[in-house]
Design a protein around this motif. Structure first.
Motif, PDB file in Angstrom:
ATOM      1  N   MET A  56      39.888  41.586  28.102  1.00 41.55           N
ATOM      2  CA  MET A  56      40.930  40.748  28.726  1.00 41.55           C
ATOM      3  C   MET A  56      40.907  40.953  30.243  1.00 41.55           C
ATOM      4  O   MET A  56      40.932  42.083  30.711  1.00 41.55           O
ATOM      5  CB  MET A  56      42.290  41.177  28.158  1.00 41.55           C
ATOM      6  N   VAL A  57      40.847  39.876  30.973  1.00 43.60           N
ATOM      7  CA  VAL A  57      40.879  39.982  32.426  1.00 43.60           C
ATOM      8  C   VAL A  57      42.305  40.353  32.837  1.00 43.60           C
ATOM      9  O   VAL A  57      43.262  39.680  32.469  1.00 43.60           O
ATOM     10  CB  VAL A  57      40.467  38.649  33.080  1.00 43.60           C
ATOM     11  N   ALA A  58      42.448  41.448  33.582  1.00 39.50           N
ATOM     12  CA  ALA A  58      43.778  41.939  33.960  1.00 39.50           C
ATOM     13  C   ALA A  58      44.287  41.170  35.167  1.00 39.50           C
ATOM     14  O   ALA A  58      44.330  41.687  36.280  1.00 39.50           O
ATOM     15  CB  ALA A  58      43.706  43.434  34.245  1.00 39.50           C
ATOM     16  N   LEU A  59      44.677  39.921  34.922  1.00 41.97           N
ATOM     17  CA  LEU A  59      45.089  39.035  36.018  1.00 41.97           C
ATOM     18  C   LEU A  59      46.267  39.625  36.795  1.00 41.97           C
ATOM     19  O   LEU A  59      46.261  39.637  38.028  1.00 41.97           O
ATOM     20  CB  LEU A  59      45.442  37.654  35.446  1.00 41.97           C
ATOM     21  N   LYS A  68      45.164  42.792  38.823  1.00 42.16           N
ATOM     22  CA  LYS A  68      44.203  42.485  39.891  1.00 42.16           C
ATOM     23  C   LYS A  68      44.880  41.707  41.017  1.00 42.16           C
ATOM     24  O   LYS A  68      44.595  41.935  42.195  1.00 42.16           O
ATOM     25  CB  LYS A  68      43.035  41.689  39.316  1.00 42.16           C
ATOM     26  N   ALA A  99      51.772  32.954  27.568  1.00 42.56           N
ATOM     27  CA  ALA A  99      50.817  33.914  28.125  1.00 42.56           C
ATOM     28  C   ALA A  99      51.018  34.052  29.631  1.00 42.56           C
ATOM     29  O   ALA A  99      50.887  35.143  30.182  1.00 42.56           O
ATOM     30  CB  ALA A  99      49.393  33.462  27.824  1.00 42.56           C
TER      31      ALA A  99
END
Lengths: 376, 250
Positions: free
Chosen positions: A1-4, A7, A299
């Motif tokens: 999972m991209v840690a939006l 980040k 989400a």
């Protein structure tokens, strides 16, 4: 999972800095306020927490240590009958009017008449044994170092309380009082200083138990016997809490604390939520693109909440580090500050609650995320 | 990526608008944007909707892609009646079947090109490895294999748009919607984007619906619909030998 969320927080830290500062300062303010209140109001139960008695016996309805009435001295024999009690001693509280060698005007003092014996229970935790022994001298008193100026007196000097002469034989620390000055003397001296003819016995009887864990049960057992006139019993813990709560709420200080906590929460939440809202608005086109690609609004909400969580956690970390430094500084300057686990937990809850409320507020601005607007 | 052998045949209909009307109300002013428009878009083709600004082409795109509701009429996409889907179901439909490329690139400043592409895939229920595999393939396909660790600030406009295309492409959508994808780009980059879009349609069999007034795109489209004032004026196939009569406006 991209840690939006994380980040973005790291990459655009300048954008989130005001929120972290707001959360941090709210936490710090709250922490110091609680520590100060606990420190200051802890002084009101010093008589109990500084002593090694497990059970206190006093006049029924007494709301704090300073407002006791005398009870019949014969109650002592009744208490001693209880098999759980190993030691008992009287404690006399006298409100006094102080006149020092230097002009100070009227200073109200709280005279504590205690048993100067080496195994005495009262103030056993704050009064060094050598000083305690010196109290056995007639008219000898001990005061807190910080009160000397206020009393206009020095070590070895003579003063009067309620018109009776006393002399300062020692100074101790940790005897600060709230709303007056604590003066320690022997039971005999206290009786001489007491000008109230109605006082026929000690103000309190304090007892040590074989098993301190039984304090509540023993206190319960000792209540309700009217044979020696009115009296009641509390466990030391109970009575200390009673004293602190009395001061906290009867003086309005507690309301003040709660009010300030509310203001801090509100101001912190406003700044934090505005910052988070600005961050959401700044990314609204990107969020809308994700939504166009089918990433649900739920989400996206989680991303905003996660950002709020990290803002809260980082703010808390800053407040924690800075708070510890401030508390150590306060300690070194004799400022009464106390921090315990429930108070620290309350601070953490308040700060994370603040972050959560701000996150929820920022989540509302996700309603503006409409991918159709990207096509106009 | 779609295997061309299993891609829908060109004569299938991917999108269908039947008697679609749409108006916007601003104060007392009501502007009719689409007039009772009926249209079929064939699967596996690059279809271009061209026309002057304000002609309703972007509105048509947003209606065909399920981003906006119609005032009257029906829209079918891949056999689904979009009008009957609620917000959740529409999100689900878009997640599974559609890709978007917008005029602005709309990339998250904090994420690398690779992460931009991977992010939507995380929400499709793909495994981490599968998502990363697809993201890599997709970026390679738009020629950014060597730039995928860079953030948007380190990429040129053309590269950013290619990242945006890779982001849409990695989902392996049956429908790809592009709104003025070249208007913010110079000639070379614009041409590159056009080539990529064309390739997506021809190689992957993706139905690409593109809105643009860029004349260069006309040359590469399988089909060009010219719009004006909410109506379709012409429907032609610049390079086609076999012209069918789908989509003639009513």
């Amino acid at each position: 999972m991209v840690a939006l969320a994380r980040k973005t927080l790291i990459y655009e830290w300048r954008r989130f800095l005001p929120a972290m500062l707001a959360v941090g300062f709210a936490g710090l303010l709250q922490l110091l306020q609680i520590a100060l209140v606990l420190g200051i109001f802890g002084a009101t139960s010093l008589y109990i927490t500084g002593s090694s008695a497990d059970v206190w016996v006093g006049y029924p309805g007494t709301q704090n240590v300073g407002s006791g009435r005398s009870i019949d001295a014969d109650v002592e024999s009744r208490i001693l009958l209880d098999p759980a009690v190993t030691q008992i001693e009287p404690y006399i509280w006298v409100d006094g009017d102080w006149r020092g060698p230097h002009e100070t005007g009227g200073v109200s003092v709280f005279v504590s008449g205690i048993d100067p014996a080496a195994d005495g229970l009262m103030f056993s935790r704050v009064l060094p044994p050598a000083l305690r022994a010196r109290l056995a001298e007639p008219d000898a008193i001990v005061v807190d170092r910080s009160a000397l100026d206020q009393l206009g007196v020095g070590l070895g000097q003579i003063a009067t309380i309620n018109g009776h002469q006393v002399h300062v034989v020692g100074v101790a620390s940790g005897l600060r009082a709230l709303g007056g000055v604590n003066v320690l003397c022997s039971l005999d001296t206290a009786r001489r200083l007491d000008s109230d003819v109605d006082d026929i016995g000690p103000t309190y009887l304090v007892a040590r138990l074989r098993d301190p864990r039984q304090a509540d049960a023993v206190a319960q057992r000792l209540r309700g016997d009217k044979a020696f006139g009115p009296y009641t019993a509390w466990s030391a813990r109970d009575f200390a809490r009673r004293s602190e709560l009395y001061w906290l709420f009867d003086t309005g200080a507690g309301a003040g604390v709660l009010f300030l906590a509310g203001i801090v929460f509100l101001v912190g939440a406003v700044i934090t939520s505005q910052t988070l809202i600005a961050a959401v608005n700044g990314s609204v086109r990107e969020y809308a693109t994700l939504n166009a690609l089918g990433v649900g609004v739920a989400a996206l909400r989680r991303v905003v909440l996660e950002q709020a969580f990290w803002v809260g956690a980082l703010g808390l970390l800053g407040a924690g580090v800075f708070g510890i430094v401030m508390l150590l500084l306060a300690h070194s300057q004799d400022v009464p500050v106390v921090l315990n686990a429930p108070a620290a937990l309350a601070c953490i809850l308040l700060v994370m609650g603040l972050a959560a409320v701000s996150g929820l507020a920022a989540m509302r601005s996700l309603r503006r995320v409409d991918p159709a607007t990207l096509l106009r | 990526m779609h295997d061309p052998a299993t891609a829908p045949a060109a004569d299938q209909i991917a999108l269908r608008a039947i008697g679609v009307s749409k108006a916007f109300v601003s104060g007392n002013l009501r502007t009719q944007v689409l007039h009772n428009l009926t249209l079929d878009i064939d699967a596996g083709e690059l279809t271009l909707i061209a026309g002057p600004s304000g002609c309703g082409k972007s509105t048509l795109l947003s209606i065909l892609s399920g981003l906006q509701k119609v005032d009257s009429g029906r829209v079918q996409a891949l056999g689904s009646e979009l009008g009957q889907l609620d917000l959740r179901a529409l999100e689900r439909f878009r997640l599974e079947h559609t890709g978007f490329v917008f005029q602005g690139f709309n990339l998250f400043p904090a994420l690398s090109a690779f992460e931009q592409v991977e992010l939507p895939l995380n929400h499709m229920g793909l495994s981490r490895d599968e998502a990363r595999h697809r993201a890599r393939l997709s970026l390679e396909e738009v020629g950014l294999a060597h730039r995928m660790r860079l953030r948007p600030a380190e990429l040129s406009g053309g590269e950013k748009q290619r990242v945006a295309i890779a982001r849409a492409l990695a989902k392996e959508p049956q429908l790809l919607f592009a709104d003025e994808p070249t208007s913010a780009l110079d000639a070379v980059n614009g041409q590159m984007i056009i080539d990529i879009l064309h390739r997506i349609a021809s190689v992957h069999g993706t139905t690409v619906l593109c809105v643009s007034h860029d004349p260069r795109l006309v040359m590469h489209a399988d089909r060009v619909l010219a719009m004006e004032d909410g109506r379709i004026l012409s429907d032609r196939r610049p390079a086609a030998s076999a012209i069918d009569n789908h989509g003639i406006p009513s």
